[in-house]
Design a protein around this motif. Structure first.
Motif: not given
Length: 408
Positions: A99-118
């Motif tokens: 704890p308290g030690e942070w690692e440099v990380r690189y990310w390529s994110p994609v976010n998408a919806p899941v629609l409900g019946p409404d």
């Protein structure tokens, strides 16, 4: 092919890359096998916990923006119901064993919806590819070249994020001013026909607002009113200014014109000398309550709907013409007349109500006609609310919407 049912839970766990399911409150609902392995967290440390409690920003880096950028992307998905691909992100992760030690990380994110019946967003798919090793892949054993490249890319990414934030703030201020200007120029319910309801819904986002307008005016001679809606191509403060000029001009022209076609002819000539009015659309209808008639004309605008008491919906599309200022030499515009009976309803609207990307406009018109027929016995205020609830996408549309409903 096989008749054996597909085990989608097993498919989810086998998906390549880190994949998480989040609730609209950004709480982990599920993660695939790879997510906790790459993130350095146990599954039980994730499920049921708030995303940013598990992955906060590095407190030792005052310029860290990973959490803010990810939150903004997820909110866009919730607001629009559409997928959002993010730029490469540096998002440091705390070492769970130290704890308290942070690692440099690189990310390529994609976010998408899941629609409900409404039709509303029920879950968010958060898929992430870690590219930290790729960023360090060059430069020999010590990785010096990779570290230089990493620093350069990170600097450029920060500069781009800061520029985007300044643009976002500028657009937000413009949106606020434009909406205030539009609100001041559009008539209020107190100035309208006593059996009319009006609605204006701005688009989601900082732009694409303030080009739509509506108006109702008393006409000379008998018990008559003029109803109109229009749409200016463009957005923001400039569109709001053009909108105000066109609305005022059509309001004045309607009071002296012999019919809606002549009023739109005058408006078209006026649009020719207004910068920003090119290809604006409008539709005007003159209602004569003594004769029970509606005379209408359209300049490139979606057709009004006349809802009869028996549920039949008449599309008023027999007097359509190109948008305002579409011809170098204006010619007389067409107009048509139809009749109405007791308890009929006239509906005018802008394209934000019926147009959707990758969908034929006839589908939107059919959806509107169906909603109007089912709610035709509601009073105008209730009818307006029901139509907007059923036709506008969850979280709002990407184009602003004006709606006028008049009980005849």
């Amino acid at each position: 092919m096989t008749d054996r049912p597909i085990d989608y839970a097993a498919v989810f766990q086998a998906l390549p890359g880190m994949v998480a399911l989040l609730t609209p409150e950004l709480v982990f609902a599920d993660v695939n096998k790879e997510f906790p392995q790459v993130a350095g967290r146990r599954r039980e440390d994730l499920i049921g916990r708030y995303l940013f409690d598990v992955f906060p920003d590095n407190p030792n880096d005052p310029a860290a923006t990973g959490m803010r950028n990810l939150a903004a992307s997820l909110q866009r998905v919730l607001d629009t119901g559409e997928r959002d691909a993010m730029a490469l992100q540096r998002y440091d992760v705390q070492n769970p064993e130290r704890p308290g030690e942070w690692e440099v990380r690189y990310w390529s994110p994609v976010n998408a919806p899941v629609l409900g019946p409404d039709g509303k967003v029920a879950l968010l798919v958060h898929r992430v590819e870690e590219v930290t090793e790729l960023m360090r892949a060059r430069g020999g054993p010590r990785g010096s070249r990779a570290r230089v490249l990493e620093a350069e890319l990170y600097t450029r990414a920060r500069e781009l994020q800061e520029l985007n934030e300044r643009l976002r703030q500028a657009h937000a201020r413009e949106r606020e001013v434009a909406l205030a200007l539009q609100d001041a120029m559009l008539p209020t319910c107190q100035t309208l026909h006593d059996q009319a309801a009006v609605r204006y819904r701005p688009a989601v986002g900082a732009l694409n607002v303030c080009g739509d307008w509506y108006d109702l005016v008393d006409l000379v001679g008998g018990h008559r009113i003029g109803v109109s809606v229009g749409d200016v191509v463009g957005h923001g403060l400039g569109a709001a200014c053009v909108m105000g000029q066109l609305r005022s001009a059509l309001s004045a022209a309607s009071r002296v014109a012999t019919g809606p076609a002549q009023a739109l002819e005058v408006l078209g000539r006026y649009a020719h000398v207004i910068k920003g009015a090119e290809s604006a659309t409008a539709v005007s209808a003159f209602i004569d309550f003594d004769l029970s008639t509606i005379t209408y004309s359209s300049a490139g605008h979606p057709p009004p709907m006349l809802v009869h008491a028996d549920g039949r919906v008449e599309c008023l599309d027999r007097a359509t013409d190109p948008p305002l200022d579409a011809r170098p030499d204006p010619i007389p515009r067409p107009q048509a007349t139809t009749t109405f009976g007791e308890d009929a309803t006239l509906v005018l609207y802008t394209d934000g109500l019926v147009e959707r990307r990758r969908e034929d406009i006839d589908t939107g018109l059919d959806r509107l006609a169906d909603s109007l027929a089912r709610h035709r016995e509601d009073d105008p205020e209730q009818l307006a609310d029901a139509v907007l609830e059923e036709l506008l996408p969850p979280g709002g549309a990407t184009d602003d919407t004006a709606l006028v409903i008049v009980r005849l």
